[in-house]
Design an enzyme around this catalytic site. Structure first.
Site, PDB file in Angstrom:
ATOM      1  N   GLU A   3       0.855  -1.185   0.000  1.00  0.00           N
ATOM      2  CA  GLU A   3       0.000   0.000   0.000  1.00  0.00           C
ATOM      3  C   GLU A   3       0.894   1.239   0.000  1.00  0.00           C
ATOM      4  O   GLU A   3       2.103   1.132  -0.179  1.00  0.00           O
ATOM      5  CB  GLU A   3      -0.939  -0.044   1.211  1.00  0.00           C
ATOM      6  CG  GLU A   3      -1.809  -1.306   1.209  1.00  0.00           C
ATOM      7  CD  GLU A   3      -2.793  -1.393   2.371  1.00  0.00           C
ATOM      8  OE1 GLU A   3      -3.148  -0.337   2.927  1.00  0.00           O
ATOM      9  OE2 GLU A   3      -3.196  -2.505   2.711  1.00  0.00           O
ATOM     10  N   LYS A  58       0.289   4.292  -6.071  1.00  0.00           N
ATOM     11  CA  LYS A  58       1.106   3.129  -5.725  1.00  0.00           C
ATOM     12  C   LYS A  58       2.032   2.711  -6.876  1.00  0.00           C
ATOM     13  O   LYS A  58       2.482   1.568  -6.951  1.00  0.00           O
ATOM     14  CB  LYS A  58       0.208   1.970  -5.299  1.00  0.00           C
ATOM     15  CG  LYS A  58      -0.435   2.229  -3.928  1.00  0.00           C
ATOM     16  CD  LYS A  58      -1.019   0.975  -3.331  1.00  0.00           C
ATOM     17  CE  LYS A  58      -2.463   0.825  -3.648  1.00  0.00           C
ATOM     18  NZ  LYS A  58      -3.081  -0.360  -3.013  1.00  0.00           N
ATOM     19  N   ARG A 115       3.401 -13.765  -8.372  1.00  0.00           N
ATOM     20  CA  ARG A 115       2.120 -14.114  -9.002  1.00  0.00           C
ATOM     21  C   ARG A 115       1.853 -13.350 -10.291  1.00  0.00           C
ATOM     22  O   ARG A 115       0.771 -13.477 -10.877  1.00  0.00           O
ATOM     23  CB  ARG A 115       1.001 -13.908  -7.989  1.00  0.00           C
ATOM     24  CG  ARG A 115       1.135 -14.882  -6.806  1.00  0.00           C
ATOM     25  CD  ARG A 115       0.350 -14.414  -5.600  1.00  0.00           C
ATOM     26  NE  ARG A 115      -1.070 -14.548  -5.799  1.00  0.00           N
ATOM     27  CZ  ARG A 115      -1.970 -14.073  -4.954  1.00  0.00           C
ATOM     28  NH1 ARG A 115      -1.588 -13.416  -3.874  1.00  0.00           N
ATOM     29  NH2 ARG A 115      -3.250 -14.228  -5.182  1.00  0.00           N
TER      30      ARG A 115
END
Ligand SMILES: [Zn+2]
Length: 277
Positions: A3, A58, A115
């Site tokens: 975050e 971000k 991922r």
């Protein structure tokens, strides 16, 4: 998921340790696709000096010579590590930029993405402006116009928790900090966004700003999955200061907390201190 405090920490460190370096070589994992195309990325980026490192929400933005920018978004579990050239390759490394400083010493900037939800791409100045316009206000920013935010939030037929995660309205808040901000403001996460007053929204954003500032001071949060570490592989410390996130008892009234699932994310709250209106 990284975050704002985690991305802030990485950006600040990269600004200090990568600015002024020249990208001397690029390695991309075979079969890994850089958003803007692997060949285009190499062509535009190779040989360029890093002039500055900044952040848009971000996104980590490496500003290079000739108005070329590298955007890195860490997605769910991406990492950026600065490693010595001869250090063993980290698992799930997707891209390596070999950097040379003015003293002719080399370091590697490694983009690791287990991922593959992260993103690395090359952008021009125009793309950067477009990217900037995609995001809402940051709770740590100055001169926030609360009436304007109220108008945006008031239109949303959803819970305040869901609204806080919407980057187009408020940028940089993810699940951890939104959960803690709602606790500090005494607002139940399932409260309908429409029902909130301007002063309640102001309170939530102020609390969010305070939570983010405390998390920045503690260099972000590293959870049990150890997904987030800084560019030197060190963990953050805000997890030791969570307010209600992952807490069994309320730090204000000592009663048991509850957990809700909102937008697929777990949301801790205190049923006594955060009454649903
Ligand atoms: Zn309580």
């Amino acid at each position: 998921m990284p975050e704002l405090p985690e991305v802030y920490t990485i950006t600040k460190d990269l600004k200090k340790y990568a600015t002024g370096h020249v990208i001397k070589d690029i390695w991309i994992e075979p079969k890994y696709h850089i958003k803007s195309g692997n060949n285009k990325f190499i062509k535009l980026v190779l040989g360029k000096k890093i002039l500055d490192v900044n952040r848009i929400a971000k996104n980590i933005i490496l500003e290079l010579e000739s108005n070329i920018y590298i955007r890195i978004h860490l997605g769910m579990s991406g990492r950026i590590l600065l490693r010595n050239r001869n250090e063993i390759k980290d698992r799930w490394t997707r891209c390596i930029l070999l950097l040379k400083n003015t003293k002719n010493s080399y370091i590697e900037l490694r983009f690791i993405d287990t991922r593959k939800f992260g993103r690395i791409e090359v952008l021009n100045k125009n793309n950067i402006e477009k990217l900037r316009n995609k995001y809402g206000i940051e709770p740590t920013g100055r001169n926030i116009n609360y009436n304007e935010i109220y108008k945006k939030i008031h239109k949303k037929d959803t819970s305040i928790k869901t609204v806080l995660l919407d980057q187009k309205i408020i940028a940089g808040l993810g699940n951890i900090y939104a959960t803690d901000a709602l606790f500090l403001s005494g607002i139940h996460p399932n409260t309908s966004a429409k029902k909130l007053s301007v002063s309640e929204i102001e309170k939530i954003i102020l609390c969010a700003g305070n939570v983010l500032k405390e998390a920045i001071k503690n260099k972000g949060s590293t959870l049990k999955d150890k997904a987030y570490v800084n560019i030197f592989g060190k963990e953050g410390r805000y997890q030791k200061h969570f307010k209600i996130y992952e807490q069994r008892t309320c730090p204000k009234c000592s009663k048991d907390t509850k957990v809700l699932r909102i937008s697929g994310r777990r949301s801790w709250y205190c049923p006594h201190c955060q009454i649903l209106k």
